[in-house]
Design a protein around this motif. Structure first.
Motif, PDB file in Angstrom:
ATOM      1  N   ASN A 263       0.934  -1.081   0.118  1.00  0.00           N
ATOM      2  CA  ASN A 263       0.018  -0.138  -0.076  1.00  0.00           C
ATOM      3  C   ASN A 263       0.872   1.368  -0.042  1.00  0.00           C
ATOM      4  OD1 ASN A 263       0.161   1.468   2.845  1.00  0.00           O
ATOM      5  ND2 ASN A 263      -0.390  -0.633   3.451  1.00  0.00           N
TER       6      ASN A 263
ATOM      7  N   THR B 108      -4.443   6.917  -5.392  1.00  0.00           N
ATOM      8  CA  THR B 108      -5.927   6.389  -5.496  1.00  0.00           C
ATOM      9  C   THR B 108      -6.668   7.100  -6.309  1.00  0.00           C
ATOM     10  OG1 THR B 108      -6.037   7.922  -3.422  1.00  0.00           O
ATOM     11  CG2 THR B 108      -5.315   5.713  -3.003  1.00  0.00           C
TER      12      THR B 108
ATOM     13  N   SER C  22     -10.085   5.518  -8.060  1.00  0.00           N
ATOM     14  CA  SER C  22     -10.320   4.176  -7.585  1.00  0.00           C
ATOM     15  C   SER C  22     -11.052   4.391  -6.384  1.00  0.00           C
ATOM     16  CB  SER C  22      -8.900   3.577  -7.508  1.00  0.00           C
ATOM     17  OG  SER C  22      -8.189   3.353  -8.867  1.00  0.00           O
TER      18      SER C  22
ATOM     19  N   LEU D 131     -10.112   2.962  -3.379  1.00  0.00           N
ATOM     20  CA  LEU D 131      -9.010   2.359  -2.635  1.00  0.00           C
ATOM     21  C   LEU D 131      -8.704   3.614  -1.633  1.00  0.00           C
ATOM     22  CD1 LEU D 131      -6.421   0.840  -5.335  1.00  0.00           C
ATOM     23  CD2 LEU D 131      -7.993  -0.384  -3.442  1.00  0.00           C
TER      24      LEU D 131
ATOM     25  N   SER E  72      -5.044   0.690   1.775  1.00  0.00           N
ATOM     26  CA  SER E  72      -5.697  -0.436   1.019  1.00  0.00           C
ATOM     27  C   SER E  72      -4.632  -1.263   0.127  1.00  0.00           C
ATOM     28  CB  SER E  72      -6.706  -0.142  -0.238  1.00  0.00           C
ATOM     29  OG  SER E  72      -7.711   0.782   0.350  1.00  0.00           O
TER      30      SER E  72
ATOM     31  N   SER F  92      -2.503  -0.356  -3.402  1.00  0.00           N
ATOM     32  CA  SER F  92      -2.690   1.034  -3.729  1.00  0.00           C
ATOM     33  C   SER F  92      -1.567   1.613  -4.635  1.00  0.00           C
ATOM     34  CB  SER F  92      -3.338   1.824  -2.569  1.00  0.00           C
ATOM     35  OG  SER F  92      -2.416   1.968  -1.297  1.00  0.00           O
TER      36      SER F  92
ATOM     37  N   GLU G 128      -7.040   8.899   3.602  1.00  0.00           N
ATOM     38  CA  GLU G 128      -7.848   7.646   4.198  1.00  0.00           C
ATOM     39  C   GLU G 128      -9.054   8.075   4.937  1.00  0.00           C
ATOM     40  OE1 GLU G 128      -7.919   3.567   4.682  1.00  0.00           O
ATOM     41  OE2 GLU G 128      -6.475   4.539   3.727  1.00  0.00           O
TER      42      GLU G 128
ATOM     43  N   TYR H 198     -14.100  11.384  -2.256  1.00  0.00           N
ATOM     44  CA  TYR H 198     -14.639  10.203  -2.838  1.00  0.00           C
ATOM     45  C   TYR H 198     -16.056  10.370  -2.712  1.00  0.00           C
ATOM     46  CZ  TYR H 198     -10.112   7.987  -1.686  1.00  0.00           C
ATOM     47  OH  TYR H 198      -8.905   7.453  -1.695  1.00  0.00           O
TER      48      TYR H 198
ATOM     49  N   GLN I 241      -7.495  -2.452 -10.227  1.00  0.00           N
ATOM     50  CA  GLN I 241      -6.915  -3.202  -9.140  1.00  0.00           C
ATOM     51  C   GLN I 241      -5.895  -4.570  -9.606  1.00  0.00           C
ATOM     52  OE1 GLN I 241      -9.111  -3.230  -5.756  1.00  0.00           O
ATOM     53  NE2 GLN I 241     -10.165  -1.458  -6.156  1.00  0.00           N
TER      54      GLN I 241
END
Length: 521
Positions: free
Chosen positions: A180, A203, A206, A208, A212, A215, A362, A405, A468
């Protein structure tokens, strides 16, 4: 019925590239595009009176040099100079930004000398490792069940390149390959601004987070791309991404390609297991022994071909491709250019990233796992009208942002959640450029659901499937069918859902066309 040697479904950049290459081989080629213009999610569009913006993709960082050379795009108007490379600016709430200049940080400013030295070493390492993977992205994946001599030689060259790294570097490459990105950054860097920027880039697009597993692959994928012949470089094309599409279209038409827009395809004709043509929504039937689909593989195989024509096991694999998007696009029409704290005039012409640390990225990712969005979203911002004033009225400004996200399947639904998400995004922008809200004339927020509807991308995923470890290389779009072929003889895949994936590279279209020419002469 009208007949062609090849019919290409989808007039995005991959479809146009594939069509142009096939036409240059002497074939009579037709491109069918459902929208009123070609370009897909790489068009330049007016979103408010007098304000134009690149639709979804707003930076060019992966256009493959073989595409540029094969289609002679520079002769058709493509103009990318080294001086056009945009910096990456990691914004800070309480201090000066950190800036990666040139081709992804050839020069780093805003950090101490110790961090600059550490970054120089890490950047060189990342580019070396991305260079090992880069040849895989530029050609058809090897067929492990029956490799040709050429494929065997290619794998041998990759093994030789890996050996040339040296014992220590080779061991470290294998150690970090599926790591990661947060762990690698914590090992080698100290500045949260730099680590946040790299975690965001690894990321972006994605589902992720930085912690993750695998990543780090996203960062390799970015650095395997290039612009102007330079790895890791990125540019804002004058005229927006539509200028790139215009050059590709001009090359296709020069090669003799016929393009029909506002022409949706209803069905692919299959006769005795072979592609034989298409039926349009209008009922018109067109014949061709080669059909190239540059649209989503699931739409192609499940909707246009249909499950009755294909083995059940294959259909099951296609249905299980993960392709729920996690990024939104925000376009703002502003009265005047915004001023981001600590950023100078050159910084404002670059990509400005709000990603305060790997943990910040994150934390923004965590809610999306449960169908929610973060109150502190992370994002990539460009101000394209600063470099190209034609995109906005005099004195005004366009802001284009890709926001992570934004879950496709928002728990509260996007009808209820859109305004709340926009409010969260604007609140985040206010932290870094106070007063921006008062300058907004018009705001357009494209959620993954909007991207799906407008650009015919299932799940609103711009890669047409997660990039991925289990959905790349020999497993893209599904295992056993990664080489642009399909179970239907004469039907080929050439879109972002094929190897090597999304981004405005043209590689899937180019590789698919080469495969067709190799197998059908």
């Amino acid at each position: 019925m009208t007949s062609f040697d090849a019919i290409v479904i989808g007039g995005g950049h991959n479809g146009l590239v594939s069509a142009a290459v096939l036409a240059k081989s002497g074939r009579k080629v037709l491109v069918l595009e459902a929208a009123t213009d070609v370009g897909g999610a790489a068009r330049t569009e007016e979103f408010a009176p007098g304000f134009r913006v690149s639709s979804v993709a707003h930076l060019l960082n992966r256009l493959h040099p073989d595409v540029v050379k094969t289609l002679e795009l520079e002769r058709h108007g493509l103009d990318i100079a080294r001086g056009d490379f945009v910096p990456s600016v990691a914004l800070s709430q309480d201090g000066l930004p950190l800036v990666l200049h040139g081709a992804y940080g050839e020069v780093l400013t805003g950090a101490g000398s110790t961090e600059q030295t550490a970054w120089k070493q890490l950047r060189a390492q990342l580019l070396r490792y991305a260079g090992i993977l880069k040849p895989f992205l530029a050609r058809r994946p090897p067929d492990l069940s029956g490799m040709s001599l050429l494929e065997t030689l290619s794998l041998g060259q990759t093994a030789l390149a890996l050996k040339k790294l040296g014992k220590e570097d080779m061991r470290d490459f294998l150690r970090v390959l599926l790591m990661n990105v947060a762990d690698l950054l914590d090992e080698q860097l100290a500045d949260d601004r730099l680590k946040g920027l790299l975690a965001f880039d690894a990321t972006l697009g994605s589902h992720l987070g930085p912690r993750s597993p695998t990543s780090l692959l996203g960062l390799y994928y970015r650095l395997a791309g290039e612009a102007g012949g330079t790895a890791g470089a990125q540019v804002q094309p004058k005229g927006g991404m539509g200028a790139v599409i215009s050059a590709i279209r001009a090359a296709a038409e020069k090669a003799g390609v016929t393009i029909r827009t506002a022409t949706p395809v209803a069905r692919i004709i299959v006769e005795k297991g072979c592609a034989a043509g298409v039926v349009l929504d209008s009922g018109e039937m067109l014949r061709a022994k080669t059909i190239v689909s540059a649209i989503n593989p699931a739409i192609t195989l499940l909707d246009l071909v249909g499950s009755r024509e294909i083995d059940t096991g294959f259909i099951r694999k296609v249905r299980n491709i993960r392709m729920k998007g996690d990024a939104a696009k925000l376009n703002l029409a502003l009265d005047r250019p915004p001023q981001f704290a600590g950023a100078d005039a050159a910084d404002h012409k670059g990509r400005l990233v709000i990603a305060p640390s790997p943990d910040g990225v994150e934390r923004a990712f965590n809610p999306s796992k449960y169908g929610e969005f973060s109150p502190e979203p992370v994002m990539e911002i460009t101000l394209p009208s600063l470099a190209d004033p034609s995109l906005a009225p005099d004195g005004a400004c366009v802001l284009s942002a890709v926001v992570q996200y934004a879950p496709y399947a928002l728990k509260q639904g996007w009808s209820a959640g859109r305004a709340k998400f926009l409010k969260a995004v604007m609140a985040q922008l206010e932290v870094y450029t106070p007063g921006i809200g008062k300058t907004v004339r018009y705001a357009e927020l494209l959620t993954p659901a909007d991207i799906e509807a407008r650009y015919r991308m299932p799940g609103g995923h711009w890669h047409h499937g997660e990039l991925q470890a289990d959905q790349i290389l020999m497993s893209r779009p599904v295992s056993g069918w990664s080489g642009y072929d399909t179970p239907i003889d004469g039907l080929f895949l050439a879109g972002a859902g094929s190897h090597p994936g999304g981004g405005v590279s043209g590689a899937p279209g180019l590789n698919a066309a080469k495969r067709i020419i190799a197998t059908k002469g």
